[in-house]
Enzyme design. Structure first.
Site, short mmCIF file in Angstrom:
data_model
loop_
_atom_site.label_atom_id
_atom_site.label_comp_id
_atom_site.label_asym_id
_atom_site.label_seq_id
_atom_site.Cartn_x
_atom_site.Cartn_y
_atom_site.Cartn_z
N TRP A 120 5.80 -6.20 -1.96
CA TRP A 120 6.31 -7.52 -1.61
C TRP A 120 6.76 -8.32 -2.83
CZ3 TRP A 120 3.38 -10.26 -4.77
CH2 TRP A 120 2.15 -9.70 -5.13
N LYS A 173 9.87 1.34 4.65
CA LYS A 173 8.60 0.79 5.16
C LYS A 173 8.20 -0.26 4.13
CE LYS A 173 3.98 0.42 4.93
NZ LYS A 173 4.03 -1.04 5.06
N HIS A 174 8.45 -1.51 4.46
CA HIS A 174 8.18 -2.57 3.49
C HIS A 174 6.73 -3.04 3.61
CE1 HIS A 174 9.56 -5.06 0.38
NE2 HIS A 174 10.79 -5.26 0.79
N ALA A 175 6.31 -3.85 2.62
CA ALA A 175 4.95 -4.39 2.66
C ALA A 175 4.80 -5.26 3.91
CB ALA A 175 4.69 -5.22 1.41
N SER A 176 3.59 -5.25 4.47
CA SER A 176 3.37 -5.90 5.77
C SER A 176 3.51 -7.42 5.72
CB SER A 176 1.98 -5.54 6.30
OG SER A 176 1.94 -4.18 6.59
N GLY A 201 4.20 0.57 -5.76
CA GLY A 201 2.99 -0.11 -5.28
C GLY A 201 1.81 0.16 -6.18
N SER A 202 0.64 0.00 -5.63
CA SER A 202 -0.59 0.10 -6.40
C SER A 202 -0.98 1.56 -6.65
CB SER A 202 -1.71 -0.59 -5.63
OG SER A 202 -1.84 0.05 -4.36
N GLU A 220 6.12 4.71 -8.43
CA GLU A 220 6.24 3.60 -9.40
C GLU A 220 5.03 2.72 -9.18
OE1 GLU A 220 8.39 3.20 -11.66
OE2 GLU A 220 10.19 4.28 -11.08
N CYS A 254 5.06 -5.81 -12.12
CA CYS A 254 4.43 -4.61 -12.69
C CYS A 254 4.65 -4.57 -14.20
CB CYS A 254 5.00 -3.37 -12.02
SG CYS A 254 6.78 -3.30 -12.04
P1 NAP Z 1 0.28 -1.92 -2.38
O1 NAP Z 1 -0.85 -2.58 -1.70
O2 NAP Z 1 0.07 -0.56 -2.93
O3 NAP Z 1 1.48 -1.90 -1.32
C1 NAP Z 1 2.74 -1.33 -1.63
C2 NAP Z 1 3.26 -0.62 -0.40
O4 NAP Z 1 2.43 0.52 -0.14
C3 NAP Z 1 3.20 -1.48 0.87
O5 NAP Z 1 4.30 -1.17 1.67
C4 NAP Z 1 1.90 -1.04 1.51
O6 NAP Z 1 1.88 -1.24 2.90
C5 NAP Z 1 1.88 0.44 1.17
N1 NAP Z 1 0.54 1.01 1.10
C6 NAP Z 1 -0.59 0.43 0.63
N2 NAP Z 1 -1.62 1.29 0.70
C7 NAP Z 1 -1.14 2.43 1.23
C8 NAP Z 1 -1.73 3.67 1.57
N3 NAP Z 1 -3.01 3.92 1.35
N4 NAP Z 1 -0.94 4.63 2.10
C9 NAP Z 1 0.36 4.40 2.31
N5 NAP Z 1 0.98 3.24 2.03
C10 NAP Z 1 0.25 2.26 1.48
O7 NAP Z 1 0.84 -2.78 -3.55
P2 NAP Z 1 1.20 -4.31 -3.54
O8 NAP Z 1 -0.06 -5.09 -3.66
O9 NAP Z 1 2.08 -4.61 -2.40
O10 NAP Z 1 2.08 -4.42 -4.87
C11 NAP Z 1 1.52 -4.62 -6.10
C12 NAP Z 1 1.40 -3.34 -6.88
O11 NAP Z 1 2.68 -2.72 -7.01
C13 NAP Z 1 0.95 -3.62 -8.29
O12 NAP Z 1 0.03 -2.64 -8.69
C14 NAP Z 1 2.24 -3.51 -9.09
O13 NAP Z 1 2.06 -3.27 -10.45
C15 NAP Z 1 2.93 -2.42 -8.38
N6 NAP Z 1 4.37 -2.46 -8.67
C16 NAP Z 1 4.89 -1.45 -9.41
C17 NAP Z 1 6.23 -1.49 -9.75
C18 NAP Z 1 6.87 -0.40 -10.56
O14 NAP Z 1 8.10 -0.33 -10.59
N7 NAP Z 1 6.13 0.45 -11.23
C19 NAP Z 1 7.03 -2.54 -9.31
C20 NAP Z 1 6.45 -3.55 -8.57
C21 NAP Z 1 5.10 -3.49 -8.24
P3 NAP Z 1 1.13 -2.50 3.54
O15 NAP Z 1 1.72 -3.73 2.97
O16 NAP Z 1 1.40 -2.34 4.98
O17 NAP Z 1 -0.32 -2.35 3.19
#
Ligand code: NAP
Length: 454
Positions: free
Chosen positions: A130, A154-157, A206-207, A228, A262
């Site tokens: 998000w 599939k975007h963040a919820s 994501g994380s 990423e 990030c």
């Molecule tokens: P997140 O909780 O990992 O969510 C990212 C996406 O993954 C969402 O669409 C989420 O869906 C989905 N997701 C979460 N857990 C999952 C699982 N166990 N299995 C499958 N899909 C899953 O991360 P966030 O809090 O939204 O974003 C912050 C993180 O992203 C930070 O760690 C940041 O550093 C990282 N990030 C990295 C980059 C890069 O380019 N390296 C860029 C931006 C952000 P739901 O929303 O439905 O849970």
């Protein structure tokens, strides 16, 4: 699963929609799969013309889309407009360069003719976060579609309205049905999507927890994946640095998007002779940031995107303080509605604290003092993460040589780390694998196919 968006500046629910039911998910998967052969066969030039149309759509809807982002995840309106402009730029970059990137490469061998030809993989699942709701999705989708793949987002919820708006951008740009589709599903649906035969690869931003889950699913089904993940980027300031410049870049890098980037500078690694002066100046500028409605032009500190993320950040900060870190400024949630957190600086971070090991995804700068440049590199590289890193020094040659020693995907000298469609973007270690942007990003989702003709 219902999808809701909550205005992070007020805590009020502003949108609720039923998520896609299994039959709808099935229909969307079928659409993307059915669209793939014709999209591939359309040819790169025609696909790129449509990407140019998408850029025009983004330009013409900039203010409306920026307002939506600001309402749904709290981004400052100026940053939101800049994000949409950057998305248009990325679409134009690929519209211009994809034909060259994808051109056949003739290779001399024992054949009468042998070459490498680049073909799409099929349908790519993009699981996105998000924090840059438009940029993350478009920087993944634009090269994947230019290469002839169809994309399922599939975007963040917490950003369902942005997810739907991105689909509309491509629809209104004239993309054929099914080439870009949004799935309104939660993370519990991702395993089955990765497993589906109609999905050929997955890209996650994501994380690390999501990275482990998706990497495992992709491995189990032998699908290509790009991950990423998070970063805890070092921002090294050496004794000979231009401190005014370093403070200006450091504050911007750490506090833009309420620190939820990030590649934000997260660990400020300071040579001891300038540490106090740097921190004094840095904290003074940080303290001037003004929290408020992200849509107001004079607000300079956005709310965090969700209250639970703010609470988790505060738990990390509290852990560090309990273990001996010192508050320079801030380090507390702000009173009132919304998910605001003070612009904060903590010094004296040490091993054993969560803040030493983990990413702090919010407006908190961590300061660590070191005796010299070698010690700075050692601390920088001790992180399990390796996304970006910065060195500030007036000696550019030395800066470059130190930047080469940083264990990360992007190292900058005398500038904050930022992404650029022309340069590859990604991490090493637990920041993930694979690259986005530039030719490297486009090549992640193609089959580099050998043709050999006797
Ligand atoms: P997140 O909780 O990992 O969510 C990212 C996406 O993954 C969402 O669409 C989420 O869906 C989905 N997701 C979460 N857990 C999952 C699982 N166990 N299995 C499958 N899909 C899953 O991360 P966030 O809090 O939204 O974003 C912050 C993180 O992203 C930070 O760690 C940041 O550093 C990282 N990030 C990295 C980059 C890069 O380019 N390296 C860029 C931006 C952000 P739901 O929303 O439905 O849970």
């Amino acid at each position: 699963m219902p999808m809701t968006s909550v205005n992070p500046a007020t805590g009020e629910e502003i949108f609720r929609a039923a998520g896609h039911r299994p039959q709808q998910v099935e229909a969307i998967l079928a659409d993307a799969a059915n669209a793939a052969p014709a999209w591939r066969d359309l040819g790169v030039e025609a696909r790129c013309k449509l990407l140019e149309q998408a850029a025009k759509q983004l330009d013409s809807k900039r203010d409306e889309l920026a307002e939506l982002m600001s309402l749904e995840m709290g981004k400052l309106i100026g940053e939101a407009k800049a994000e949409i402009e950057k998305c248009a730029k990325a679409c134009r970059y690929y519209a211009e360069h994809a034909p060259g990137f994808l051109a056949d490469e003739q290779i001399g061998t024992d054949a009468s003719r042998s070459l490498v030809t680049y073909q799409p993989l099929g349908t790519i699942l993009a699981v996105m976060p998000w924090n840059f709701p438009f940029w993350q999705a478009i920087r993944c989708a634009a090269p994947a579609m230019a290469a002839g793949n169809t994309v399922l987002l599939k975007h963040a919820s917490n950003v369902p309205q942005c997810a739907v708006a991105i689909e509309r951008v491509f629809e209104e740009a004239g993309f054929p049905d099914g080439v870009f589709r949004t799935l309104l599903v939660g993370s519990d649906a991702v395993d089955a999507l990765v497993a589906d035969d109609r999905v050929h690869a997955v890209s996650l931003t994501g994380s690390d927890a999501a990275g482990r889950a998706i990497g495992k699913a992709a491995g189990a089904h032998l699908k290509k994946s790009v991950l990423e993940l998070g970063g805890s980027d070092a921002f090294i300031v050496l004794a000979d640095a231009d401190l005014e410049e370093a403070v200006a870049h450091g504050v911007k890098s750490r506090f833009q998007n309420a620190g939820q980037s990030c590649i934000a500078a997260k660990r400020f690694i300071l040579e001891d002779t300038i540490a106090d002066e740097f921190l004094e100046r840095f904290a003074a500028v940080a303290a001037e940031l003004v929290p408020g409605d992200p849509r107001a032009a004079d607000t300079t500190l956005a709310p965090m995107a969700r209250a639970d993320l703010r609470d988790e950040l505060h738990a990390q900060v509290t852990d560090a303080i309990e273990k001996g870190a010192k508050v320079v400024t801030g380090c507390h949630p702000l009173d009132g509605p919304g998910a605001f957190y003070a612009a904060s600086v903590l010094r004296g971070i040490a091993p054993g604290m969560r803040a030493w090991e983990e990413e702090l995804f919010g407006p908190v700068a961590l300061a660590i003092t070191v005796s010299d440049a070698d010690a700075a590199i050692e601390v920088a590289n001790s992180s399990p993460l390796g996304l970006g890193g910065t060195v500030f020094t007036r000696d550019k040659e030395r800066g470059e040589s130190l930047a080469r020693r940083l264990a990360c995907g992007s190292a900058f000298v005398n500038g904050m780390v930022k992404s650029d469609p022309r340069l590859p973007f990604g991490g090493v270690k637990q920041s993930g694998y694979g690259r986005e942007l530039s030719r490297h990003g486009l090549m992640e989702f193609v089959n580099a196919k050998t043709l050999w003709i006797a």
